[in-house]
Design a protein around this motif. Structure first.
Motif, PDB file in Angstrom:
ATOM      1  N   ASN A 140      27.086  50.218  40.081  1.00  0.00           N
ATOM      2  CA  ASN A 140      27.127  50.503  41.507  1.00  0.00           C
ATOM      3  C   ASN A 140      28.440  49.932  42.046  1.00  0.00           C
ATOM      4  N   LEU A 141      29.380  50.790  42.385  1.00  0.00           N
ATOM      5  CA  LEU A 141      30.673  50.315  42.876  1.00  0.00           C
ATOM      6  C   LEU A 141      30.559  49.521  44.171  1.00  0.00           C
ATOM      7  N   GLY A 142      29.488  49.714  44.898  1.00  0.00           N
ATOM      8  CA  GLY A 142      29.265  48.927  46.103  1.00  0.00           C
ATOM      9  C   GLY A 142      29.136  47.435  45.805  1.00  0.00           C
ATOM     10  N   ASP A 143      28.772  47.115  44.572  1.00  0.00           N
ATOM     11  CA  ASP A 143      28.651  45.716  44.176  1.00  0.00           C
ATOM     12  C   ASP A 143      30.005  45.034  44.011  1.00  0.00           C
ATOM     13  N   MET A 144      31.094  45.782  44.193  1.00  0.00           N
ATOM     14  CA  MET A 144      32.411  45.156  44.167  1.00  0.00           C
ATOM     15  C   MET A 144      32.563  44.172  45.320  1.00  0.00           C
ATOM     16  N   ASP A 145      31.672  44.260  46.301  1.00  0.00           N
ATOM     17  CA  ASP A 145      31.689  43.306  47.415  1.00  0.00           C
ATOM     18  C   ASP A 145      31.458  41.871  46.934  1.00  0.00           C
ATOM     19  N   TYR A 146      30.856  41.703  45.750  1.00  0.00           N
ATOM     20  CA  TYR A 146      30.623  40.371  45.192  1.00  0.00           C
ATOM     21  C   TYR A 146      31.918  39.735  44.672  1.00  0.00           C
ATOM     22  N   LEU A 147      32.967  40.535  44.480  1.00  0.00           N
ATOM     23  CA  LEU A 147      34.179  40.062  43.813  1.00  0.00           C
ATOM     24  C   LEU A 147      35.170  39.442  44.786  1.00  0.00           C
ATOM     25  N   ASP A 148      35.857  38.399  44.309  1.00  0.00           N
ATOM     26  CA  ASP A 148      36.964  37.876  45.108  1.00  0.00           C
ATOM     27  C   ASP A 148      38.180  38.772  44.846  1.00  0.00           C
ATOM     28  N   ASP A 149      39.243  38.542  45.591  1.00  0.00           N
ATOM     29  CA  ASP A 149      40.396  39.446  45.529  1.00  0.00           C
ATOM     30  C   ASP A 149      41.014  39.554  44.142  1.00  0.00           C
ATOM     31  N   SER A 150      41.137  38.449  43.413  1.00  0.00           N
ATOM     32  CA  SER A 150      41.777  38.505  42.094  1.00  0.00           C
ATOM     33  C   SER A 150      40.925  39.251  41.076  1.00  0.00           C
ATOM     34  N   ILE A 151      39.613  39.078  41.149  1.00  0.00           N
ATOM     35  CA  ILE A 151      38.723  39.783  40.213  1.00  0.00           C
ATOM     36  C   ILE A 151      38.626  41.261  40.608  1.00  0.00           C
ATOM     37  N   LYS A 152      38.657  41.535  41.895  1.00  0.00           N
ATOM     38  CA  LYS A 152      38.664  42.917  42.360  1.00  0.00           C
ATOM     39  C   LYS A 152      39.911  43.643  41.836  1.00  0.00           C
ATOM     40  N   LYS A 153      41.036  42.948  41.857  1.00  0.00           N
ATOM     41  CA  LYS A 153      42.273  43.521  41.329  1.00  0.00           C
ATOM     42  C   LYS A 153      42.133  43.833  39.842  1.00  0.00           C
ATOM     43  N   LEU A 154      41.520  42.932  39.091  1.00  0.00           N
ATOM     44  CA  LEU A 154      41.285  43.155  37.658  1.00  0.00           C
ATOM     45  C   LEU A 154      40.400  44.380  37.443  1.00  0.00           C
ATOM     46  N   ALA A 155      39.363  44.521  38.258  1.00  0.00           N
ATOM     47  CA  ALA A 155      38.462  45.671  38.145  1.00  0.00           C
ATOM     48  C   ALA A 155      39.214  46.981  38.400  1.00  0.00           C
ATOM     49  N   ILE A 156      40.043  46.991  39.405  1.00  0.00           N
ATOM     50  CA  ILE A 156      40.804  48.198  39.742  1.00  0.00           C
ATOM     51  C   ILE A 156      41.814  48.528  38.633  1.00  0.00           C
ATOM     52  N   GLU A 157      42.439  47.498  38.059  1.00  0.00           N
ATOM     53  CA  GLU A 157      43.342  47.725  36.926  1.00  0.00           C
ATOM     54  C   GLU A 157      42.610  48.414  35.782  1.00  0.00           C
ATOM     55  N   ALA A 158      41.395  47.940  35.479  1.00  0.00           N
ATOM     56  CA  ALA A 158      40.612  48.523  34.396  1.00  0.00           C
ATOM     57  C   ALA A 158      40.230  49.973  34.696  1.00  0.00           C
ATOM     58  N   ILE A 159      39.864  50.243  35.932  1.00  0.00           N
ATOM     59  CA  ILE A 159      39.517  51.609  36.328  1.00  0.00           C
ATOM     60  C   ILE A 159      40.744  52.514  36.147  1.00  0.00           C
ATOM     61  N   LYS A 160      41.913  52.034  36.533  1.00  0.00           N
ATOM     62  CA  LYS A 160      43.137  52.819  36.340  1.00  0.00           C
ATOM     63  C   LYS A 160      43.418  53.068  34.867  1.00  0.00           C
ATOM     64  N   LEU A 161      43.221  52.052  34.040  1.00  0.00           N
ATOM     65  CA  LEU A 161      43.437  52.225  32.600  1.00  0.00           C
ATOM     66  C   LEU A 161      42.542  53.311  32.022  1.00  0.00           C
ATOM     67  N   ARG A 162      41.342  53.406  32.538  1.00  0.00           N
ATOM     68  CA  ARG A 162      40.376  54.387  32.022  1.00  0.00           C
ATOM     69  C   ARG A 162      40.645  55.800  32.544  1.00  0.00           C
ATOM     70  N   TYR A 163      40.984  55.917  33.808  1.00  0.00           N
ATOM     71  CA  TYR A 163      41.043  57.251  34.423  1.00  0.00           C
ATOM     72  C   TYR A 163      42.432  57.778  34.712  1.00  0.00           C
ATOM     73  N   MET A 164      43.472  56.983  34.523  1.00  0.00           N
ATOM     74  CA  MET A 164      44.807  57.470  34.848  1.00  0.00           C
ATOM     75  C   MET A 164      45.664  57.548  33.597  1.00  0.00           C
TER      76      MET A 164
END
Length: 101
Positions: A77-101
């Motif tokens: 559930n991407l809505g659960d990204m609200d649990y993440l602090d900014d640095s971990i959120k950045k890591l999550a977005i990096e991983a999503i980019k690695l997978r889909y871009m």
């Protein structure tokens, strides 16, 4: 973790998983041969879910995200990204980019 085969580092499914498990403090602890067989290209998803039981919500989200990026049958559930602090959120977005871009 032993040397990661270059074939996995170039695979869009594995690339994002490896990125998360190498760079997230909690996931690093379970990036072992107990849960991964890199030569076979498999992840022991059930065991990872079991061991994550006592983890925080943000740590569980990162595991769920990694497993989802590996295989969409593993829901997140991407809505659960609200649990993440900014640095971990950045890591999550990096991983999503690695997978889909």
């Amino acid at each position: 973790m032993n040397k990661i085969p270059s074939s996995l580092l170039n695979d869009r499914y594995w690339r994002s998983v490896i990125h998360l498990f190498k760079n997230h403090y909690k996931l690093q602890q379970v990036f072992t041969t107990k849960y991964f067989d890199l030569s076979e290209g498999t992840i022991k998803i059930g065991l990872l879910r079991k061991v994550s039981g006592p983890w925080s919500e943000s740590e569980k989200f990162m595991l769920k995200l990694a497993l989802h990026l590996f295989n969409e049958r593993n829901k997140v559930n991407l809505g659960d990204m609200d649990y993440l602090d900014d640095s971990i959120k950045k890591l999550a977005i990096e991983a999503i980019k690695l997978r889909y871009m």
